[in-house]
Scaffold this active site. Sequence first.
Site, short mmCIF file in Angstrom:
data_model
loop_
_atom_site.label_atom_id
_atom_site.label_comp_id
_atom_site.label_asym_id
_atom_site.label_seq_id
_atom_site.Cartn_x
_atom_site.Cartn_y
_atom_site.Cartn_z
N ASP A 7 -3.77 2.39 -5.21
CA ASP A 7 -2.43 2.39 -4.58
C ASP A 7 -2.16 1.13 -3.77
O ASP A 7 -1.29 1.11 -2.92
CB ASP A 7 -2.26 3.64 -3.70
CG ASP A 7 -2.89 3.50 -2.32
OD1 ASP A 7 -3.91 2.82 -2.20
OD2 ASP A 7 -2.34 4.08 -1.37
N GLU A 8 -2.90 0.07 -4.06
CA GLU A 8 -2.80 -1.12 -3.23
C GLU A 8 -2.83 -2.38 -4.10
O GLU A 8 -3.62 -2.46 -5.04
CB GLU A 8 -4.02 -1.11 -2.32
CG GLU A 8 -3.89 -1.89 -1.07
CD GLU A 8 -5.18 -1.77 -0.27
OE1 GLU A 8 -5.47 -2.69 0.48
OE2 GLU A 8 -5.90 -0.76 -0.41
N ASP A 35 0.87 -1.18 0.00
CA ASP A 35 0.00 0.00 0.00
C ASP A 35 0.91 1.23 0.00
O ASP A 35 1.79 1.36 0.86
CB ASP A 35 -0.88 -0.04 1.25
CG ASP A 35 -1.93 1.06 1.28
OD1 ASP A 35 -2.99 0.81 1.86
OD2 ASP A 35 -1.68 2.16 0.75
#
Length: 359
Positions: free
Chosen positions: A101-102, A2
């Site tokens: 974003d993960e 993340d």
Amino acid sequence: MDLDSFYAAVEEKRNPSIAGKPIVICVFSGRSSDSGAVATANYKARELGIKAGIPITAAKRLGKENAVFLPNDINYYREVSERIMELIEDECDALEQASIDEAYMDVTQKSRGIWENAQAIAEAIKQKIKEQEGLTCSIGIGPNKLVAKMASKAKKPDGLTIVREQEVAGFLENLDIRKIHGIGGKTAETLNGLGIKTAKQLGNANALALEEKLGKNKARLLQEKARGIDDSPVEQKQAQQISRIGTLKEDTNDREIIFEKIRELAQDMKRKMEKKKVFFRNVGIIAIDTGLETQTRSETMAETDDINIALSSARRLLEKFLDENPGKRLRRVGIRVSNLLYKKEQKSLGDFAQRYFMR
Ligand code: TTP
Ligand code: MG
């Protein structure tokens, strides 16, 4: 994996003059000059109490004159995200992007099931992202996706947390139930009302009492999560589209310069299309002007994997767009293929069986 305060970190990287300051990324609703909410804030701004979801007006009060407030430039964040996902894809057996974003990465084979190897892979990934994009991320390593995700949240920013099988129970013992994905403020309050504060307490709670408060499905799901139980595979969702966006050397409405950029982006896109083995049935262009307004144009065609067909379509769309918008200067442009057809299933059964038996 993340990324840390993702949008804010990207802006900080893009504009070194604001580095080190509290940075707040805003989604302006447009109703009045400050109406809207905070998308994210960097850790400096979080120290002031600014966080995702609060009104911009509240953030401005907390940030005083020191904080920097920027509009959300989602297209740019998507570009950076896509580059990072491609970067880490090569480091694992399978990648499942979970959000902008993960991502989950299966490293069962790459690590040969050895935790120290998994740690080395994670360190290499962190290093690569830092070198290529100037960003930090937090990584959790676990025996399954659920534990890995909780581990990734355990230490932030720039964290690396390993929870081995035999450490799962200890890790969950004092873990606040709010850290469990799927438990928001309301559910946490309900559970607190039953005297449940930690994951361990939730895992051991009386199932009937939980079902009464939360309903059968949710109660079961949360209780499994609280025990660290998860056997879902890391599964790459097949992309619905492939695109490339890039920044022009200067703002321009010169169609030759713009098209040259599209041609360059298409070469890069072609590599990705070959890797994914896709046919496309729709081609689009993305035009971002000097005011950061984004417009797209697209057309549909018979299925093909020929990049030259995509390029002549993009040329037509660009000509038409510029004719319709005389004088409009562009800052960034992009090309996109969508309505994808995959030439063959990406994962052979042999591959799957091998992963299964490695577990
Ligand atoms: P997160 O990973 O939840 O947050 P983050 O990366 O900013 O911070 P952290 O270091 O805690 O991971 O979300 C990723 C991005 O998604 C975030 O940068 C901005 C966007 N986002 C919103 O637009 N609105 C929201 O309410 C949240 C939570 C995130
Ligand atoms: Mg993040």
